[in-house]
Design a protein around this motif. Sequence first.
Motif, PDB file in Angstrom:
ATOM      1  N   ASN A 152      -7.865  -8.864   6.308  1.00  0.00           N
ATOM      2  CA  ASN A 152      -8.191  -7.704   7.128  1.00  0.00           C
ATOM      3  C   ASN A 152      -7.026  -7.394   8.073  1.00  0.00           C
ATOM      4  O   ASN A 152      -6.408  -8.313   8.616  1.00  0.00           O
ATOM      5  CB  ASN A 152      -9.465  -7.963   7.941  1.00  0.00           C
ATOM      6  N   ARG A 153      -6.756  -6.109   8.248  1.00  0.00           N
ATOM      7  CA  ARG A 153      -5.716  -5.624   9.165  1.00  0.00           C
ATOM      8  C   ARG A 153      -4.309  -6.068   8.753  1.00  0.00           C
ATOM      9  O   ARG A 153      -3.516  -6.504   9.600  1.00  0.00           O
ATOM     10  CB  ARG A 153      -6.016  -6.058  10.603  1.00  0.00           C
ATOM     11  N   VAL A 154      -4.021  -5.996   7.452  1.00  0.00           N
ATOM     12  CA  VAL A 154      -2.662  -6.319   7.013  1.00  0.00           C
ATOM     13  C   VAL A 154      -1.728  -5.198   7.463  1.00  0.00           C
ATOM     14  O   VAL A 154      -2.086  -4.018   7.494  1.00  0.00           O
ATOM     15  CB  VAL A 154      -2.585  -6.516   5.485  1.00  0.00           C
ATOM     16  N   HIS A 159       3.829  -7.531   3.961  1.00  0.00           N
ATOM     17  CA  HIS A 159       3.006  -8.529   4.658  1.00  0.00           C
ATOM     18  C   HIS A 159       1.917  -9.059   3.735  1.00  0.00           C
ATOM     19  O   HIS A 159       1.693 -10.272   3.624  1.00  0.00           O
ATOM     20  CB  HIS A 159       2.396  -7.873   5.904  1.00  0.00           C
ATOM     21  N   GLU A 160       1.234  -8.136   3.050  1.00  0.00           N
ATOM     22  CA  GLU A 160       0.169  -8.545   2.138  1.00  0.00           C
ATOM     23  C   GLU A 160       0.707  -9.451   1.033  1.00  0.00           C
ATOM     24  O   GLU A 160       0.092 -10.474   0.698  1.00  0.00           O
ATOM     25  CB  GLU A 160      -0.480  -7.308   1.526  1.00  0.00           C
ATOM     26  N   ASP A 161       1.862  -9.098   0.466  1.00  0.00           N
ATOM     27  CA  ASP A 161       2.427  -9.906  -0.620  1.00  0.00           C
ATOM     28  C   ASP A 161       2.734 -11.325  -0.166  1.00  0.00           C
ATOM     29  O   ASP A 161       2.472 -12.295  -0.904  1.00  0.00           O
ATOM     30  CB  ASP A 161       3.708  -9.238  -1.145  1.00  0.00           C
ATOM     31  N   LEU A 162       3.298 -11.461   1.033  1.00  0.00           N
ATOM     32  CA  LEU A 162       3.602 -12.799   1.542  1.00  0.00           C
ATOM     33  C   LEU A 162       2.347 -13.654   1.664  1.00  0.00           C
ATOM     34  O   LEU A 162       2.320 -14.832   1.274  1.00  0.00           O
ATOM     35  CB  LEU A 162       4.293 -12.691   2.903  1.00  0.00           C
ATOM     36  N   ALA A 177      -7.394  -6.755   0.244  1.00  0.00           N
ATOM     37  CA  ALA A 177      -6.679  -6.710   1.517  1.00  0.00           C
ATOM     38  C   ALA A 177      -6.903  -5.346   2.148  1.00  0.00           C
ATOM     39  O   ALA A 177      -6.709  -4.313   1.514  1.00  0.00           O
ATOM     40  CB  ALA A 177      -5.184  -6.956   1.300  1.00  0.00           C
ATOM     41  N   LEU A 178      -7.329  -5.357   3.393  1.00  0.00           N
ATOM     42  CA  LEU A 178      -7.671  -4.128   4.104  1.00  0.00           C
ATOM     43  C   LEU A 178      -6.594  -3.791   5.125  1.00  0.00           C
ATOM     44  O   LEU A 178      -6.332  -4.584   6.035  1.00  0.00           O
ATOM     45  CB  LEU A 178      -9.013  -4.291   4.837  1.00  0.00           C
ATOM     46  N   PRO A 179      -5.952  -2.629   4.991  1.00  0.00           N
ATOM     47  CA  PRO A 179      -5.042  -2.198   6.058  1.00  0.00           C
ATOM     48  C   PRO A 179      -5.824  -1.793   7.297  1.00  0.00           C
ATOM     49  O   PRO A 179      -7.049  -1.642   7.247  1.00  0.00           O
ATOM     50  CB  PRO A 179      -4.332  -0.983   5.436  1.00  0.00           C
ATOM     51  N   GLU A 215     -12.458   0.636  -2.002  1.00  0.00           N
ATOM     52  CA  GLU A 215     -11.121   1.060  -2.432  1.00  0.00           C
ATOM     53  C   GLU A 215     -10.135  -0.092  -2.432  1.00  0.00           C
ATOM     54  O   GLU A 215      -9.174  -0.107  -3.213  1.00  0.00           O
ATOM     55  CB  GLU A 215     -10.635   2.171  -1.494  1.00  0.00           C
ATOM     56  N   HIS A 216     -10.363  -1.086  -1.572  1.00  0.00           N
ATOM     57  CA  HIS A 216      -9.367  -2.146  -1.376  1.00  0.00           C
ATOM     58  C   HIS A 216      -9.838  -3.542  -1.789  1.00  0.00           C
ATOM     59  O   HIS A 216      -9.030  -4.481  -1.775  1.00  0.00           O
ATOM     60  CB  HIS A 216      -8.936  -2.192   0.096  1.00  0.00           C
ATOM     61  N   VAL A 217     -11.106  -3.703  -2.114  1.00  0.00           N
ATOM     62  CA  VAL A 217     -11.663  -5.022  -2.450  1.00  0.00           C
ATOM     63  C   VAL A 217     -12.292  -4.961  -3.838  1.00  0.00           C
ATOM     64  O   VAL A 217     -12.950  -3.977  -4.189  1.00  0.00           O
ATOM     65  CB  VAL A 217     -12.710  -5.456  -1.397  1.00  0.00           C
TER      66      VAL A 217
END
Length: 436
Positions: A152-154, A159-162, A177-179, A215-217
Amino acid sequence: MPAGLVISAPASGVGKTTLTLALARAWRNRGLNVQCFKSGPDYIDPAFHAAATGRASVNVDSWAMDRATISHLVSRGADADVVLAEGSMGLFDGVAARGVSGTGATADIAEMLGWPVLLVIDPSGQAQTAAAIAAGLRDYRPGVRLAGVVLNRVASQRHEDLVRRALDDAGIAVFGALPRHAEINLPKRHLGLVQAEEQAEIGKLIDEAARFVAEHVDLDAVLRSAASWSPQSAANGLNVTPPGQRIALARDAAFSFVYPHMLEAWRAAGADISTFSPLADEAPDASADVCWLPGGYPELHAGKIAANAHFRSGLRAFAETRPVHGECGGYMVLGTALTDADGVCHEMAGLLGLETSFAKRRMHLGYRLAELAAPMPGHRAGARLRGHEFHYSTILAQPDTALAVVHDATGAVIAETGSRRGNTTGTFFHLIAEDR
């Protein structure tokens, strides 16, 4: 057969409630029946769960409830397709001393029911360290199984890839992953989220959260990670005696903190509940045989309560012949005076000598075990009541006879003993269950 899953996190404030509501609504939109529960002593989140699912949600609590009670409560999910238990605080956070069936930690419920844990991880200000935290939670207690993680809050794709790479190296599934998305932030105040019933747009907010999460999960992968669950048949283990046959219950924005399982238990035992609104200057039903004022936010409405003469005179008349009980905010209103955040002192019902101040704020938080020195509605003298206290008001005077000897979860005696005078009683803790 229902699929069970626990939503938890390393700490409070990382998005458990938002994810729970979003998953529940998204699956409901797909035609699934979703049943939610709340682990721990939170009287606000169940109303949000009900708004998302269309089904009543209740609390389950390992410190205050035995296994029979918890089994009875969760059995309501037997006809659901998906059962979600939202945790409180961090996954293993509870009190130091064990209660009835655990320490109050979300992990107790996960292990007891055999449901895997979906972790919400907020990797703000870190990257690979998020994987170390998730791995530590996975390995900390053998009986608790991790399903995977939603980030959550990437901050960015990089950042998400790391974080994803590190979690993959640790063997931990990432379901999405949720922006950051300000539109689905739930408004808060000093005792937690602003209540669902006070938010006219709550349905739209939950719909937007469901759309965003879908949309993200990977909703299908999350559903597959849940454990097939066959509820154990359980007799009514609530051990609850209603405070009366006909209960006048204060219910509005100032008086709303009552655990849903308590109201259901009262009704199941044959009690009839009639509600009234002190904020609308309504008095308790004259045909009732007991009046109950739950907690809430009287400190935000003290001026209006003080001005509502019909409510206060009706409550006093009721107390002349029948029992009246107040919990936390309700207890404060039964007292003589309440000082608001601006330092203005407001006259309350005067059925007890209690004087409280919200101007002198200090947090009082924790489980409570009360041994009643005298009867209160629904409970005999000597009964051991388990509950939870959470408020910021300070006692200026508590001159009446103590209602109970009250201990915190460590066994230490505390000053918030409750009060009794004539037919009126009150406590600062919210009742969850009575020891058998």
